[in-house]
Design an enzyme around this catalytic site. Structure first.
Site, PDB file in Angstrom:
ATOM      1  NE  ARG A   1       6.104  -5.310 -24.151  1.00 25.43           N
ATOM      2  CZ  ARG A   1       5.929  -4.969 -22.886  1.00 25.43           C
ATOM      3  NH1 ARG A   1       4.721  -4.750 -22.421  1.00 25.43           N
ATOM      4  NH2 ARG A   1       6.945  -4.872 -22.084  1.00 25.43           N
TER       5      ARG A   1
ATOM      6  CB  THR B   1       4.968   2.154 -29.662  1.00 27.12           C
ATOM      7  OG1 THR B   1       5.195   0.811 -30.138  1.00 27.12           O
ATOM      8  CG2 THR B   1       5.679   3.134 -30.579  1.00 27.12           C
TER       9      THR B   1
ATOM     10  CG  ASP C   1      12.166  -9.949 -22.065  1.00 22.78           C
ATOM     11  OD1 ASP C   1      11.931 -11.069 -22.578  1.00 22.78           O
ATOM     12  OD2 ASP C   1      12.052  -8.891 -22.696  1.00 22.78           O
TER      13      ASP C   1
ATOM     14  CG  ASP D   1      15.556 -10.958 -23.317  1.00 19.39           C
ATOM     15  OD1 ASP D   1      15.583 -11.380 -24.493  1.00 19.39           O
ATOM     16  OD2 ASP D   1      15.555  -9.747 -23.034  1.00 19.39           O
TER      17      ASP D   1
HETATM   18  C1  PRP Z   1       6.597 -10.599 -24.456  1.00 19.26           C
HETATM   19  C2  PRP Z   1       5.607 -11.658 -24.033  1.00 19.26           C
HETATM   20  C3  PRP Z   1       4.352 -11.251 -24.735  1.00 19.26           C
HETATM   21  C4  PRP Z   1       4.447  -9.747 -24.695  1.00 19.26           C
HETATM   22  C5  PRP Z   1       3.550  -9.255 -23.610  1.00 19.26           C
HETATM   23  O1  PRP Z   1       7.067 -10.864 -25.732  1.00 19.26           O
HETATM   24  O2  PRP Z   1       6.038 -12.965 -24.350  1.00 19.26           O
HETATM   25  O3  PRP Z   1       4.261 -11.714 -26.068  1.00 19.26           O
HETATM   26  O4  PRP Z   1       5.815  -9.412 -24.391  1.00 19.26           O
HETATM   27  O5  PRP Z   1       3.469  -7.875 -23.625  1.00 19.26           O
HETATM   28  P1  PRP Z   1       2.121  -7.099 -23.999  1.00 19.26           P
HETATM   29  O6  PRP Z   1       1.025  -7.787 -23.246  1.00 19.26           O
HETATM   30  O7  PRP Z   1       2.384  -5.715 -23.503  1.00 19.26           O
HETATM   31  O8  PRP Z   1       1.930  -7.172 -25.473  1.00 19.26           O
HETATM   32  P2  PRP Z   1       8.242  -9.986 -26.400  1.00 19.26           P
HETATM   33  O9  PRP Z   1       7.653  -8.843 -27.136  1.00 19.26           O
HETATM   34  O10 PRP Z   1       9.265  -9.654 -25.360  1.00 19.26           O
HETATM   35  O11 PRP Z   1       8.815 -10.971 -27.476  1.00 19.26           O
HETATM   36  P3  PRP Z   1       9.660 -12.340 -27.288  1.00 19.26           P
HETATM   37  O12 PRP Z   1       8.692 -13.399 -26.786  1.00 19.26           O
HETATM   38  O13 PRP Z   1      10.148 -12.621 -28.659  1.00 19.26           O
HETATM   39  O14 PRP Z   1      10.764 -12.077 -26.301  1.00 19.26           O
HETATM   40  N1  URA Z   2       6.973  -9.141 -21.499  1.00 20.47           N
HETATM   41  C1  URA Z   2       7.744  -9.837 -20.639  1.00 20.47           C
HETATM   42  O1  URA Z   2       8.444 -10.774 -21.038  1.00 20.47           O
HETATM   43  N2  URA Z   2       7.741  -9.466 -19.341  1.00 20.47           N
HETATM   44  C2  URA Z   2       6.986  -8.463 -18.872  1.00 20.47           C
HETATM   45  O2  URA Z   2       7.019  -8.203 -17.651  1.00 20.47           O
HETATM   46  C3  URA Z   2       6.190  -7.753 -19.787  1.00 20.47           C
HETATM   47  C4  URA Z   2       6.195  -8.118 -21.091  1.00 20.47           C
END
Ligand code: PRP
Ligand code: URA
Length: 208
Positions: free
Chosen positions: A103, A107, A199, A202
């Site tokens: 994400r 944006t 997160d 993370d």
């Molecule tokens: C997180 C989560 C989802 C997304 C959710 O991933 O695992 O994929 O955010 O957010 P949204 O519903 O607003 O799209 P992230 O982008 O942090 O990537 P990662 O799993 O690589 O940490």
């Molecule tokens: N992605 C995450 O990992 N946590 C949140 O709360 C939202 C998006």
């Protein structure tokens, strides 16, 4: 299509520990896999069975076996991988698809960087996995991609969701069943689920 919240006490207990800031990486990972496995029980409740006859050491028995389509788990990277680990304990022959998406922090739109799906995915019962459904952008993009590959009625499993994410998925893909362990209050100004768990990626991988 319905939104199902898995209210089982084991799931809710584990979710409460998962949310805690003090939960360490090792426990966070273990809890994610355990919750995912338990959620899969609910998500797979409707799978069709067929009668078979087996020989026990004592007699002949009529028994039930899974019938119908083979399964595929589609993990949205990175965080969805941990859910696949848990569910594979139950259905070790399921095929795994990967959709790499992050994400954009400004944006909040999903950016796709990797796709690898089983070649016969359109013929499989598909479960899409991501612990967090926040704005819904990532899930909707993954479901769009699957629709392009002929997947008609996947199920979406997320540990936690915000109402905004549920609404986005329902608007874009009304036939997708959503299975959650928890539905939270809202998103904050940075797009984080409140109260949430922070997160997920993370916390699983110890990054940031
Ligand atoms: C997180 C989560 C989802 C997304 C959710 O991933 O695992 O994929 O955010 O957010 P949204 O519903 O607003 O799209 P992230 O982008 O942090 O990537 P990662 O799993 O690589 O940490
Ligand atoms: N992605 C995450 O990992 N946590 C949140 O709360 C939202 C998006």
């Amino acid at each position: 299509m319905a939104v199902t919240i898995v209210e089982h006490p084991l799931v809710q207990h584990k979710l409460s520990v998962l949310r805690e800031r003090a939960t360490n990486v090792r426990d966070f990972r273990a809890l994610c896999t355990e919750i995912s496995m338990l959620m899969a029980f609910e998500a797979m409740r409707g799978l069709p069975l067929e009668e078979v006859v087996v020989e026990t050491p004592v007699a002949t028995a009529r028994a039930q076996r899974l019938a119908g389509k083979k399964l595929a788990l589609v993990a949205i990277l990175r965080a969805g991988l941990i859910m696949a680990d848990g569910i594979l304990e139950l259905v070790p022959n399921a095929r795994i698809g990967h959709v790499g998406m992050y994400r954009d922090e400004t944006t909040l739109k999903p950016v796709r960087y990797f796709v690898k799906l089983p070649s016969d995915i359109a013929d499989r019962e598909v479960f899409v996995l991501d612990p967090m459904l926040a704005t819904g952008g990532s899930a909707v993009a993954a479901l769009d991609l699957l629709a392009e590959h002929g997947v008609t009625a996947p199920r979406l499993l997320c540990i936690l969701a915000a109402p905004e994410g549920v609404a986005a998925v329902r608007a874009a893909h009304p036939h997708v069943e959503i299975i959650l362990a928890g539905l939270d209050e809202r998103l904050d100004e940075r797009g984080y689920i409140v109260p949430g768990l922070g997160d997920a990626g993370d916390r699983i991988y110890g990054t940031r």
